[in-house]
Each structure stands twice: as structure tokens, then as C-alpha cells.
Design a protein around this motif. Structure first.
Motif, PDB file in Angstrom:
ATOM      1  N   TRP A  22       0.937  -1.226  -0.094  1.00  0.00           N
ATOM      2  CA  TRP A  22      -0.049   0.047  -0.074  1.00  0.00           C
ATOM      3  C   TRP A  22       0.929   1.316  -0.124  1.00  0.00           C
ATOM      4  O   TRP A  22       1.793   1.301   0.679  1.00  0.00           O
ATOM      5  CB  TRP A  22      -0.733  -0.045   1.264  1.00  0.00           C
ATOM      6  N   ASP A 126      -4.738   2.079  -8.528  1.00  0.00           N
ATOM      7  CA  ASP A 126      -5.854   2.880  -7.815  1.00  0.00           C
ATOM      8  C   ASP A 126      -7.205   2.569  -8.032  1.00  0.00           C
ATOM      9  O   ASP A 126      -8.110   2.408  -7.350  1.00  0.00           O
ATOM     10  CB  ASP A 126      -5.578   4.294  -8.234  1.00  0.00           C
ATOM     11  N   SER A 153      -6.927  -3.656   0.260  1.00  0.00           N
ATOM     12  CA  SER A 153      -8.001  -2.965   0.860  1.00  0.00           C
ATOM     13  C   SER A 153      -9.277  -3.414   0.614  1.00  0.00           C
ATOM     14  O   SER A 153      -9.493  -3.705  -0.528  1.00  0.00           O
ATOM     15  CB  SER A 153      -8.168  -1.579   0.728  1.00  0.00           C
ATOM     16  N   ARG A 157     -10.191   3.173  -2.495  1.00  0.00           N
ATOM     17  CA  ARG A 157      -9.427   4.156  -1.734  1.00  0.00           C
ATOM     18  C   ARG A 157      -9.910   5.348  -1.740  1.00  0.00           C
ATOM     19  O   ARG A 157     -10.898   5.782  -2.482  1.00  0.00           O
ATOM     20  CB  ARG A 157      -8.273   4.551  -2.888  1.00  0.00           C
ATOM     21  N   GLY A 161     -13.714   4.210   1.053  1.00  0.00           N
ATOM     22  CA  GLY A 161     -12.918   2.914   1.694  1.00  0.00           C
ATOM     23  C   GLY A 161     -12.728   3.142   3.104  1.00  0.00           C
ATOM     24  O   GLY A 161     -12.950   2.097   3.797  1.00  0.00           O
TER      25      GLY A 161
END
Length: 215
Positions: A22, A126, A153, A157, A161
Motif C-alpha cells: 500500500w 488505484d 483494502s 481508496r 474505503g
């Protein structure tokens, strides 16, 4: 029903210096403290890595300041029967993508998406597929046990998120991120993905294993 304990499928990411991270997270580093080849009695290394490196879980404390930490979470959320669903939406997991799926209270749900291909690259994307707010609320209302996804994740983003995390972690729903599901077919499995027991920890790498099931 038969669980094939002798056929484990490792769905963990390999941890190494050049792996996917990340953005701005600490990278994996290893320092050799002792090596047999240099006359020592054993090989011993010191490692440095972020607590959300590779395949990992999030605890409520990751996004909730008074949330539970690693030593206090219910670890039964990270083993048990799991349902793998492949989501074709290339942008986001929307409510309409999951509301007709056989998802029930107490389920461990693992989402396979286009992210499984992205994980093969050491470049952060992304535009990975994350869980939308509406889908997160739906799963929280369903009171599922755990949700896993094949990128770093569970949510997209940005602000959405972060809110997805708060919705799920606020109900102490388990979150597993960074699952390598590229070769995994839809269906039911038995899963194990246990975290380390670190005092005050907000996340931990896991070794995630799926065992095939014959219904």
C-alpha cells in the motif's frame, strides 16, 4: 460432507522486498543477525514490516480508536467454512452484485475480482475493485462473520474505503485483505487465516489456507 485436509491451498501472498505494498506503508526489510555460512551456529534474521503487509487482517482498532486490538478479537472469525464468490464488476462491488447471492448470517465471504490479476504485479493500482458503502451496509446488516478480498483494502481508496472499514469493524466483522484467489473457483471451502497475538495490534499478516470440500 468431506474436508480434504491433505489438499491445502495457500492463498497468501509471498512476503519479499519487491512485493506489492500500500502506498507509503513500511516495506519489508530483512537483516541477517547470524549466518551458518559465516561461522555462526544458526541462521537468524531480524525483519521489519508493516502490520498490514501482504495477506493480513484488520482489527477494529485500525479505524476505531476504542476498537478491539489483536489480543482481544474473536479469532474464530478467521477460521471456518467460507464461500468464495467471483464478482465480475470491474469497478466496484455494488449492492446489486451481491444481493442475490446465497449470503447468510455468520458466513465467511471471500470476494474474487479482477484484483487477483493485479496482485501478480508489483505496481499499486488505484482502480482496484473494492466494496461499496451500500454493499458494506448490506453485509453488516446480514451480520456476516468475516469478509475477505483479493487486494490490499476491502474498500475503495479514499473516504468511501475508510467508511467501509468503519461500518464493518464497528460490528466487529472480520476483514481479510490481500488474498491470492487467482486459481480459486467459486464454491465452499474451509478457511484458516490466523493472526499473530500482538498486544495493542491493529492488524497482522496471516497465512491464509483454503481446504477443498466435497458436499
Amino acid at each position: 460432507m468431506k474436508i480434504f485436509w491433505d489438499k491445502p491451498i495457500d492463498v497468501s501472498l509471498l512476503i519479499h522486498e519487491d512485493m506489492l505494498f500500500w502506498p507509503n506503508d513500511p516495506k519489508f526489510q530483512r537483516e541477517w543477525v547470524a549466518k551458518i555460512s559465516e561461522g555462526k551456529n544458526a541462521n537468524l534474521s531480524k525483519i521489519t514490516l508493516g502490520s498490514h503487509t501482504g495477506t493480513h487482517i484488520d482489527t477494529p482498532y485500525h479505524f476505531l480508536d476504542h476498537g478491539k486490538t489483536l489480543e482481544n478479537i474473536d479469532i474464530s472469525r478467521f477460521y471456518g467454512f467460507a464461500k468464495v464468490f467471483e464478482i465480475k464488476n470491474p469497478n466496484k462491488i455494488l449492492l446489486q452484485d451481491i444481493e442475490t447471492l446465497p449470503i447468510e448470517e455468520g458466513d465467511i465471504i471471500l470476494f474474487k475480482t479482477k484484483n487477483s490479476l493485479l496482485l501478480k504485479e508489483n505496481i499499486f493500482h488505484d482502480d482496484y475493485v473494492g466494496l461499496s458503502l451500500e454493499a458494506a451496509r448490506y453485509l453488516a446488516d446480514k451480520n456476516v462473520k468475516t469478509i475477505g478480498i483479493d487486494y490490499l483494502s476491502i474498500g475503495p481508496r479514499g473516504d468511501e474505503g475508510r467508511e467501509v472499514h468503519r461500518i464493518l469493524l464497528g460490528k466487529e466483522i472480520g476483514i481479510i485483505e490481500g488474498l491470492n484467489l487467482l486459481e480459486i473457483k467459486e464454491g465452499r471451502y474451509f478457511m484458516m487465516a490466523l493472526p499473530l497475538k500482538i498486544k495493542g495490534g491493529e492488524g497482522s499478516p496471516v497465512r491464509a489456507i483454503l481446504f477443498p470440500i466435497e458436499e
